[in-house]
Design a protein around this motif. Structure first.
Motif, short mmCIF file in Angstrom:
data_model
loop_
_atom_site.label_atom_id
_atom_site.label_comp_id
_atom_site.label_asym_id
_atom_site.label_seq_id
_atom_site.Cartn_x
_atom_site.Cartn_y
_atom_site.Cartn_z
N GLU A 84 0.57 -1.20 0.17
CA GLU A 84 0.15 0.02 -0.05
C GLU A 84 0.91 1.19 0.04
OE1 GLU A 84 -3.04 2.06 3.14
OE2 GLU A 84 -3.62 -0.08 2.71
N LYS A 85 2.05 1.19 0.68
CA LYS A 85 2.98 2.21 0.72
C LYS A 85 3.82 2.42 -0.60
CE LYS A 85 5.47 4.93 4.13
NZ LYS A 85 6.03 5.07 5.57
N GLY A 86 3.52 1.35 -1.44
CA GLY A 86 4.48 1.72 -2.70
C GLY A 86 5.89 0.88 -2.54
N GLY A 87 6.01 0.00 -1.61
CA GLY A 87 7.31 -0.80 -1.46
C GLY A 87 6.79 -2.31 -2.18
N TYR A 88 8.26 -2.99 -1.69
CA TYR A 88 7.87 -4.46 -2.39
C TYR A 88 8.21 -5.47 -1.12
CZ TYR A 88 9.38 -2.59 -6.71
OH TYR A 88 9.48 -1.60 -7.92
N ALA A 89 7.39 -6.44 -1.18
CA ALA A 89 7.50 -7.32 -0.04
C ALA A 89 7.68 -8.75 -0.42
CB ALA A 89 6.00 -7.11 0.68
N LEU A 90 8.62 -9.27 0.06
CA LEU A 90 9.14 -10.86 -0.18
C LEU A 90 9.17 -11.66 0.88
CD1 LEU A 90 10.60 -12.64 -2.45
CD2 LEU A 90 12.90 -11.43 -1.91
N ASN A 91 8.67 -12.73 0.60
CA ASN A 91 8.40 -13.95 1.49
C ASN A 91 9.75 -14.50 1.76
OD1 ASN A 91 8.01 -16.76 2.60
ND2 ASN A 91 5.86 -15.87 2.85
N PRO A 92 10.23 -14.82 2.92
CA PRO A 92 11.53 -15.87 3.07
C PRO A 92 11.56 -16.95 2.32
CG PRO A 92 10.77 -14.91 5.48
CD PRO A 92 9.79 -14.70 4.30
N ARG A 93 10.26 -17.41 1.97
CA ARG A 93 10.18 -18.49 1.03
C ARG A 93 10.32 -18.16 -0.35
NH1 ARG A 93 9.07 -23.10 3.63
NH2 ARG A 93 8.30 -22.91 5.84
N GLY A 94 10.83 -17.07 -0.75
CA GLY A 94 10.84 -16.61 -2.15
C GLY A 94 9.41 -16.14 -2.78
N GLU A 95 8.36 -15.87 -2.14
CA GLU A 95 7.20 -15.74 -2.81
C GLU A 95 6.97 -14.03 -2.79
OE1 GLU A 95 2.34 -16.09 -2.39
OE2 GLU A 95 3.66 -16.94 -0.86
N MET A 96 7.02 -13.31 -3.83
CA MET A 96 6.66 -12.05 -3.93
C MET A 96 5.29 -11.58 -3.69
SD MET A 96 9.50 -10.20 -4.86
CE MET A 96 8.58 -8.48 -4.89
N TYR A 97 4.95 -10.80 -2.75
CA TYR A 97 3.65 -10.35 -2.46
C TYR A 97 3.63 -9.19 -3.38
CZ TYR A 97 3.76 -12.85 2.18
OH TYR A 97 4.04 -13.87 2.98
N THR A 98 2.22 -9.34 -3.99
CA THR A 98 1.91 -8.07 -4.93
C THR A 98 0.42 -7.57 -4.69
OG1 THR A 98 1.04 -9.68 -6.44
CG2 THR A 98 3.37 -9.44 -6.67
N ALA A 99 0.06 -6.48 -5.26
CA ALA A 99 -1.01 -5.98 -5.12
C ALA A 99 -2.16 -7.02 -5.59
CB ALA A 99 -1.35 -4.53 -6.09
N GLU A 100 -1.68 -7.80 -6.61
CA GLU A 100 -2.65 -8.84 -7.29
C GLU A 100 -3.03 -10.09 -6.32
OE1 GLU A 100 -0.01 -7.64 -9.02
OE2 GLU A 100 -1.22 -6.23 -10.14
N ASN A 101 -1.92 -10.27 -5.48
CA ASN A 101 -2.16 -11.52 -4.78
C ASN A 101 -2.37 -11.28 -3.11
OD1 ASN A 101 0.51 -11.31 -3.51
ND2 ASN A 101 1.42 -12.66 -5.12
N ILE A 102 -2.10 -10.08 -2.53
CA ILE A 102 -2.30 -9.80 -1.28
C ILE A 102 -3.42 -9.94 -0.60
CG2 ILE A 102 -2.42 -7.19 -1.32
CD1 ILE A 102 -0.14 -9.51 1.04
N ARG A 103 -4.53 -9.65 -1.35
CA ARG A 103 -5.92 -9.79 -0.73
C ARG A 103 -6.27 -11.15 -0.50
NH1 ARG A 103 -8.59 -5.95 -0.08
NH2 ARG A 103 -8.14 -4.60 -1.90
N ALA A 104 -5.67 -12.05 -1.48
CA ALA A 104 -6.12 -13.71 -1.29
C ALA A 104 -5.35 -14.20 -0.22
CB ALA A 104 -5.73 -14.33 -2.42
N ARG A 105 -4.18 -13.69 0.09
CA ARG A 105 -3.20 -14.02 1.04
C ARG A 105 -3.76 -13.65 2.37
NH1 ARG A 105 -1.75 -15.95 -2.92
NH2 ARG A 105 0.20 -16.57 -3.51
N LEU A 106 -4.33 -12.58 2.56
CA LEU A 106 -5.06 -12.20 3.65
C LEU A 106 -6.40 -12.80 4.06
CD1 LEU A 106 -4.81 -8.03 3.16
CD2 LEU A 106 -3.75 -9.37 5.16
N ASN A 107 -7.13 -13.05 3.07
CA ASN A 107 -8.40 -13.87 3.38
C ASN A 107 -7.90 -15.31 3.71
OD1 ASN A 107 -10.00 -11.98 2.44
ND2 ASN A 107 -10.01 -12.53 0.32
N ILE A 108 -6.92 -15.87 3.23
CA ILE A 108 -6.47 -17.11 3.64
C ILE A 108 -5.94 -16.97 5.11
CG2 ILE A 108 -4.55 -19.13 3.24
CD1 ILE A 108 -4.92 -18.43 -0.02
#
Length: 151
Positions: A84-108
């Motif tokens: 939301e603040k315009g940064g990049y987020a990378l999971n230690p397992r190598g998964e990039m969180y993106t504007a497209e996938n973050i909502r689904a991750r929050l729901n799960i």
């Protein structure tokens, strides 16, 4: 680009990859945690210790984050704030969180919290595999190469 690490839960092997990347590229790396974290002596690597408490480290990262910075975290709500603040987020397992996938991750995440709250054992994540480490290092290298001219 600066790299921020949600260091309380970051695996040691991932920190080691980050330490090497900071030295190799000269990118500023800051680990944030509520417990002391060992870091190698380096002009590129620093540590910020925050008070104990729910989301204190996360809030500190978001407060200091600039658009275009990278945050290493497995914390999905933190990743959402970073995006939301315009940064990049990378999971230690190598998964990039993106504007497209973050909502689904929050729901799960919320669904799993509900299951655990009702007494269902959902188990934990599997151990970090060699493939996870490679995926993480590959994503990190691509991001650093892409932003090399902007550092």
């Amino acid at each position: 680009m600066k790299i921020w690490v949600d260091a309380d839960a970051c695996p040691v092997v991932i920190k080691e990859i980050l330490f090497k990347a900071a030295e190799r590229t000269g990118v500023e790396l800051t680990l944030v945690a509520n417990q002391p974290v060992r870091i190698p002596p380096s002009r590129f690597i620093s540590f910020v210790q925050v008070a104990s408490g729910f989301d204190v480290a996360d809030n500190e990262i978001v407060k200091r984050l600039d658009a275009g910075d990278l945050v290493i975290t497995g914390d999905i709500p933190l990743a959402a704030d970073v995006i939301e603040k315009g940064g990049y987020a990378l999971n230690p397992r190598g998964e990039m969180y993106t504007a497209e996938n973050i909502r689904a991750r929050l729901n799960i995440r919320d669904f799993m919290d509900t299951l655990r709250g009702s007494g269902i054992d959902t188990g934990g994540p599997p151990a970090l595999s060699q493939n996870d480490r490679k995926t993480f290092a590959d994503h990190l290298d691509r991001l650093l190469a892409r932003h090399a001219g902007k550092v």
